[in-house]
Design an enzyme around this catalytic site. Structure first.
Site, short mmCIF file in Angstrom:
data_model
loop_
_atom_site.label_atom_id
_atom_site.label_comp_id
_atom_site.label_asym_id
_atom_site.label_seq_id
_atom_site.Cartn_x
_atom_site.Cartn_y
_atom_site.Cartn_z
N ASP A 67 129.48 -45.81 -41.68
CA ASP A 67 129.69 -47.08 -42.36
C ASP A 67 129.83 -46.88 -43.87
O ASP A 67 130.08 -47.83 -44.61
CB ASP A 67 128.60 -48.09 -42.03
CG ASP A 67 127.21 -47.63 -42.40
OD1 ASP A 67 127.07 -46.51 -42.94
OD2 ASP A 67 126.24 -48.38 -42.15
N SER A 68 129.70 -45.63 -44.32
CA SER A 68 130.04 -45.28 -45.69
C SER A 68 131.50 -45.57 -46.01
O SER A 68 131.90 -45.60 -47.17
CB SER A 68 129.74 -43.81 -45.96
OG SER A 68 130.31 -42.98 -44.96
N ASP A 106 128.97 -45.28 -36.45
CA ASP A 106 127.86 -46.05 -36.99
C ASP A 106 127.89 -47.49 -36.49
O ASP A 106 128.96 -48.12 -36.45
CB ASP A 106 127.93 -46.09 -38.52
CG ASP A 106 127.01 -45.07 -39.17
OD1 ASP A 106 126.01 -44.66 -38.54
OD2 ASP A 106 127.29 -44.69 -40.32
N LYS A 136 125.41 -44.36 -33.83
CA LYS A 136 124.28 -44.05 -34.72
C LYS A 136 123.73 -45.35 -35.27
O LYS A 136 124.50 -46.25 -35.63
CB LYS A 136 124.70 -43.15 -35.87
CG LYS A 136 123.53 -42.79 -36.82
CD LYS A 136 123.92 -41.73 -37.83
CE LYS A 136 124.78 -42.26 -38.95
NZ LYS A 136 124.06 -43.26 -39.79
N GLU A 138 120.31 -46.98 -37.79
CA GLU A 138 119.28 -46.65 -38.76
C GLU A 138 117.94 -47.25 -38.35
O GLU A 138 117.88 -48.29 -37.72
CB GLU A 138 119.67 -47.17 -40.15
CG GLU A 138 120.92 -46.50 -40.71
CD GLU A 138 121.26 -46.98 -42.12
OE1 GLU A 138 120.45 -47.72 -42.72
OE2 GLU A 138 122.32 -46.60 -42.64
N GLU A 205 118.00 -38.24 -43.97
CA GLU A 205 118.71 -38.39 -45.25
C GLU A 205 117.76 -38.58 -46.41
O GLU A 205 116.81 -39.36 -46.34
CB GLU A 205 119.68 -39.57 -45.18
CG GLU A 205 120.41 -39.78 -46.49
CD GLU A 205 121.53 -40.82 -46.43
OE1 GLU A 205 122.17 -41.05 -47.48
OE2 GLU A 205 121.74 -41.40 -45.35
#
Length: 289
Positions: A67-68, A106, A136, A138, A205
């Site tokens: 999602d970056s 993501d 993925k 978070e 991270e």
């Protein structure tokens, strides 16, 4: 045999091309770590387009449609505004452009936190509409039940702990995590919770190195470091950072090229030729068959 889509660079069109089934699998990635150690570190980079995936695929075990892309592709201030539709569009492109690496997508902010059921609905859509191998998300112990719910229903999950960019408004920035004893203990316990819930790997991270190492040794699934430690079971970087596409990058990023300089120089030379009317005409460059 499987079918992938190879980008014809002569026409810039994606053409379906039969290719042998060579793609790595999620279980194969999980098995890289045996008895707490990974003999062959796992290589992961981000990818957002079909052509980028083609160039990276042969060198990577995992391609992450991160999602970056919110910042890298769309110029957004953070990953928070990224939508599921954006992830689906770019995820499908990366799957079409690859045949070897495991493609993980993501889950964007707001698509999985409410409940395991919400997460399953959106994760299932990602798998169906992109062809990716897993998702993925978070969060640590708070997301363990969701990870278990997805895993038990056939959706592989990569975890993400430490500095979690979607929580930037709560964290107050992108500073390294794990400096206090309480925070360090939480990171390790988060890793254990996700591992126990069935995550096949976990991104660690922005975590101070001793804690990244401790988390890696504490769990059975592989860790993927980004600004953590070289002792993690693998590493990931944002490809554009690694290639030097931006002037400012995190301190932990090593630039392997100066693509920004190359692009700027090429554009400058092109502009100069056009303005000097020395740019080749069609009759000089196009030779009909």
């Amino acid at each position: 045999m499987s079918t992938t889509f190879q980008l014809d660079t002569a026409t810039s069109r994606a053409n379906p091309t039969p290719a042998p089934m060579k793609r790595l699998t999620v279980p194969a990635i999980r098995r890289r770590k045996k008895d707490g150690a990974t003999a062959e570190p796992i290589v992961m980079l981000t990818a957002y387009t079909a052509r980028q995936a083609q160039l990276l695929d042969a060198h990577c075990d995992l391609l992450l449609v991160g999602d970056s892309l919110g910042q890298v592709i769309y110029g957004l201030p953070s990953s928070v505004p990224v939508t599921l539709e954006m992830m689906i569009a770019h995820g499908a492109a990366v799957v079409r452009g690859s045949y070897h690496a495991v493609v993980i997508v993501d889950m964007p902010f707001g698509t999985y936190e409410q409940s395991p059921q919400q997460a399953f609905e959106n994760a299932a859509r990602l798998l169906k509409e992109t062809g990716c191998a897993g998702v993925k998300l978070e969060g640590g112990a708070a997301m363990a039940a969701t990870v278990r719910f997805l895993n038990e229903r056939g959706i592989p999950v990569m975890g993400h702990i430490g500095l979690t960019p979607q929580a930037v408004n709560v964290l107050g920035g992108y500073n390294a995590r794990g400096r206090s004893d309480a925070e360090a203990q939480k990171i390790v316990s988060d890793a254990r919770a996700l591992d126990d819930a069935g995550a096949f790997s976990i991104v660690v991270e922005g975590v101070v190195e001793p804690i990244a190492i401790e988390a890696t040794r504490a769990i059975g699934c592989p860790t993927i470091g980004i600004g953590g430690s070289a002792q993690c079971d693998g590493q990931v970087l944002v490809t554009e950072d690694m290639l030097g596409m931006f002037e400012r990058v995190p301190r932990f990023v090593k630039r392997y090229a100066d693509m920004a300089g190359l692009v700027s120089d090429a554009a400058a030379r092109y502009a100069a030729e056009v303005r000097e009317r020395s740019f080749p005409g069609v009759e000089q460059t196009y030779q009909p068959k």
